[in-house]
Design a protein around this motif. Sequence first.
Motif, PDB file in Angstrom:
ATOM      1  N   THR A 150       3.359   1.375  -1.108  1.00  0.00           N
ATOM      2  CA  THR A 150       2.654   0.828   0.048  1.00  0.00           C
ATOM      3  C   THR A 150       2.476  -0.675  -0.176  1.00  0.00           C
ATOM      4  O   THR A 150       2.081  -1.098  -1.266  1.00  0.00           O
ATOM      5  CB  THR A 150       1.269   1.489   0.199  1.00  0.00           C
ATOM      6  OG1 THR A 150       1.448   2.898   0.378  1.00  0.00           O
ATOM      7  CG2 THR A 150       0.517   0.925   1.388  1.00  0.00           C
ATOM      8  N   VAL A 151       2.788  -1.477   0.867  1.00  0.00           N
ATOM      9  CA  VAL A 151       2.756  -2.934   0.718  1.00  0.00           C
ATOM     10  C   VAL A 151       1.624  -3.537   1.535  1.00  0.00           C
ATOM     11  O   VAL A 151       1.447  -3.224   2.712  1.00  0.00           O
ATOM     12  CB  VAL A 151       4.104  -3.563   1.141  1.00  0.00           C
ATOM     13  CG1 VAL A 151       4.026  -5.091   1.056  1.00  0.00           C
ATOM     14  CG2 VAL A 151       5.231  -3.040   0.259  1.00  0.00           C
ATOM     15  N   VAL A 152       0.838  -4.402   0.885  1.00  0.00           N
ATOM     16  CA  VAL A 152      -0.237  -5.158   1.542  1.00  0.00           C
ATOM     17  C   VAL A 152       0.141  -6.639   1.458  1.00  0.00           C
ATOM     18  O   VAL A 152       0.454  -7.146   0.376  1.00  0.00           O
ATOM     19  CB  VAL A 152      -1.589  -4.931   0.846  1.00  0.00           C
ATOM     20  CG1 VAL A 152      -2.651  -5.864   1.415  1.00  0.00           C
ATOM     21  CG2 VAL A 152      -2.025  -3.483   0.989  1.00  0.00           C
ATOM     22  N   PHE A 153       0.130  -7.323   2.603  1.00  0.00           N
ATOM     23  CA  PHE A 153       0.475  -8.752   2.625  1.00  0.00           C
ATOM     24  C   PHE A 153      -0.789  -9.608   2.611  1.00  0.00           C
ATOM     25  O   PHE A 153      -1.819  -9.238   3.183  1.00  0.00           O
ATOM     26  CB  PHE A 153       1.293  -9.085   3.870  1.00  0.00           C
ATOM     27  CG  PHE A 153       2.733  -8.647   3.769  1.00  0.00           C
ATOM     28  CD1 PHE A 153       3.683  -9.476   3.188  1.00  0.00           C
ATOM     29  CD2 PHE A 153       3.132  -7.395   4.225  1.00  0.00           C
ATOM     30  CE1 PHE A 153       5.013  -9.073   3.082  1.00  0.00           C
ATOM     31  CE2 PHE A 153       4.444  -6.986   4.129  1.00  0.00           C
ATOM     32  CZ  PHE A 153       5.397  -7.821   3.551  1.00  0.00           C
ATOM     33  N   VAL A 154      -0.673 -10.770   1.943  1.00  0.00           N
ATOM     34  CA  VAL A 154      -1.764 -11.745   1.896  1.00  0.00           C
ATOM     35  C   VAL A 154      -1.251 -13.024   2.566  1.00  0.00           C
ATOM     36  O   VAL A 154      -0.262 -13.612   2.111  1.00  0.00           O
ATOM     37  CB  VAL A 154      -2.191 -12.052   0.448  1.00  0.00           C
ATOM     38  CG1 VAL A 154      -3.357 -13.045   0.446  1.00  0.00           C
ATOM     39  CG2 VAL A 154      -2.580 -10.770  -0.288  1.00  0.00           C
ATOM     40  N   GLN A 155      -1.918 -13.410   3.658  1.00  0.00           N
ATOM     41  CA  GLN A 155      -1.490 -14.592   4.425  1.00  0.00           C
ATOM     42  C   GLN A 155      -2.557 -15.682   4.351  1.00  0.00           C
ATOM     43  O   GLN A 155      -3.744 -15.406   4.496  1.00  0.00           O
ATOM     44  CB  GLN A 155      -1.260 -14.199   5.887  1.00  0.00           C
ATOM     45  CG  GLN A 155      -0.675 -15.324   6.737  1.00  0.00           C
ATOM     46  CD  GLN A 155      -0.576 -14.915   8.196  1.00  0.00           C
ATOM     47  OE1 GLN A 155      -1.599 -14.772   8.860  1.00  0.00           O
ATOM     48  NE2 GLN A 155       0.644 -14.720   8.683  1.00  0.00           N
TER      49      GLN A 155
END
Length: 641
Positions: free
Chosen positions: A449-454
Amino acid sequence: MSSEVKTLIQSTTLAENKSLFEKAKPHAELIAALLSGVLIAAGWILDKNELAAASITTYIIAFIIGGFAKAKEGIEETIANKELNVEMLMIFAAIGSCIIGYWTEGAILIFIFAVSGAMETYTMNKSHKEISALMELQPEQALRINDGFEEKIHVSELEIGDFILVKPGERIPSDGKIAKGHTTIDEAAITGESIPVSKEKEDAVFAGTVNLNGSITIEITKPNSETLFQKIILLVQSAQSEKSPSQLFIEKFEGTYVKVILTIVVLMMFLPHYLLGWSWMETFYRAMILLVVASPCALVASIMPATLSAISNGARHGILFKGGVHLENLSHLKAIAFDKTGTLTKGKPEVTDIIAADGVSGEEVLLVAASIESHSTHPLANAIVHYAKKTIDKAFITPERMEDVPGWGVKATIVEDEWKIGKASFVGLDAAENFSNGALEKMANQGKTVVFVQKNDEIAALIALQDVVREETKKAIDQLKNQGIYTIMLTGDSQKTGKAIANEAHLDDFIAECLPENKVEHLKKLKETHSNVAMVGDGINDAPALATANVGIAMGEGSDVALETADVVLMKNDLPRISDAIELSRRMNRIIKQNVVFSITVIMFLIASNFLQFVDLPFGVIAHEGSTILVILNSLRLLKS
C-alpha cells in the motif's frame, strides 16, 4: 507426660501417617502387585518344603491382594456395560488354574496382570501430571489494593475491576491488564514458549504466568473461574477423556472378542478329549492356557496410553488438542488452507520503503509525515509513526493547522508549508504514477500500500507499507511441503497483493478477493480434491471455516476465543508448531500400529503354540502379560519431547 502433650504427639503422628498415605495412594496398585509377588515367592518356598496348606493359603492371599483392583474394575464394568471384558477373562483363567492345581501359575498370572495394570495406571497418572502441574501453578492468594491499602485475599474473591499488586518473582493470580508499571513475563505455562515477553501499561497478562522483574499493578478483567488458564486446564482434561475413533473401535471389538474366546474355551474343554484323544486334565489345561493367551490385554492397551501421552506432550509445548479424534486426524491431512492476516502475516502494516524525490531528505519527510500522522488513529498512520520513532531520534513537530479529508488523507500546515499525506488521487494521479519512474506500479505489484507525501503541490516522497509476512512463516510452509502437504492461502486482498504474499511465504497457491463467507465454499472444494483438509486462522472471524475443515487450527496468542472455535489451538502464534503437531500425530499413529501389530502377532503365535501343545501355562502367562507391559512402555515414548 501431660494430656496436652500426648494429644499433640497423637495428632502429629496422625498427620504424618495421613501424609504418607497420600503419597503412597497413587502407587497403591504397584505396591499391591509387588506385595503379591513377595507372597508368591513365599508360597513357592512353602510348596517346595511340602507345606501344601500354608502354600495354598499364601497363594490365596497373593490372589486377593494382587488381583483386587483389576477384579473390582472388571466386575464393575461388566455390571455397568452388561458385557464381559478382559479383566473377567483373567479372573476366569486364574480361577481355572487353581481348579486344576496350578496355584503357582495362577498366582503368577495375577501378579503380572497386576503389574501391567499398575503400569497402565502409571501412564494415565503421567499424562495427567501435566494438568496437575498446571493447576499447581496458579496462586491461591492475591494482594489486592483498596484505597491505598494492601490486603491478602483468596483469588476466588477477586472481582472484575479490582487492582492487585504483583511483585517480581510472583505468579499472576488472575487475567487482567497492566494498570501501572512495566515488566517481563514468563508465559511458558500458557504458550509453551520459554522466552519471556516484555509487557507495558494496558498489555494483557494471564493467570499462572510469572512476573520476572518489576512490580506491576494489574486491573482484573475476568473472574477467576473464567481465566484463560482455567479454560486450558478444562480443555486438556476434556481432550484426555474423549476417545479417538481407534479407541472406540477397540472397545467395541473387545466385547465381541471376549464372547468369542469364552465360547471357544468352553468348546475346548470337551472337543479335544473326544476328537484328539487328549486326557481330561490336558484338555482343561489347554483351555486355561487359551483363556490366558487369547485375551486381548495388549491390544486393548495399544491405543489409550499412546493417545494420552501425545495429548500431554502437546499441552507441554503449547499445542492443545480438543480430543483424540483431532490428534488422530492430523496425520491424515493432505492440504492446509491459511487465513492471511494475523496468521501468515503479523496482522498490522509496517513501513517497508521510503522513496524521496531528488534533492529531498527522506529523513526530514518522514519526520514531517510522522508529526502529522501522530494526530490520526488510522492503522497506516500508526505504522508510519511507529517506524519514525524507531528510526529518527528527533522530537515531532506540532502542525499549525490540520484538516482530515475522509477517504483521501490529511492536510496540514507546518512553518508556512502546505503538506498533504494520502492516496495517489489525493496528490494528483498523473504526478503520482510518474513519480520516481513509476514506483507506484512497482510497489502495487509487490502487494504494498502506497502513501504519498506532498509539499506545496510537489510530491516529496512515497511511503510503502505492507502487512509483513511473519519471520517463521516461510520455515513453517517449507516444513509442511516437505511433509507432503499442499498449502494454500485464502485472503480478501487483491490478486496482486495475494500473489506477492503467496510467493514470499512459499505457498503452493492462493485465492484472492475471498470474503469470509466464500472461505467455506473454497474449503468444501478443497475437501473434494484433497479429502482431508485443515484450516488455520486466528480463531475469531474464521469460525465458520474452522468448523468446515476436517481439522480447525487456531492461532491462539493468549486468545480464549481460539479455545472455543478450533479443534487444535497453538497457544503462541508460532506456525512451525503446526508441523510439530502433525509429526506428533504421525508418531502416535505409528506407535499405535506397532502396538496393534505386535499384540496381534503375540496372541496368534501363542494360540497356535497352545493348539500344538508347545506352550505351557507359565510361559503363556509371561509372554502374554509381558507383551502388555511392552506395549504400554512403547506408548510412554510419546511423553518425550
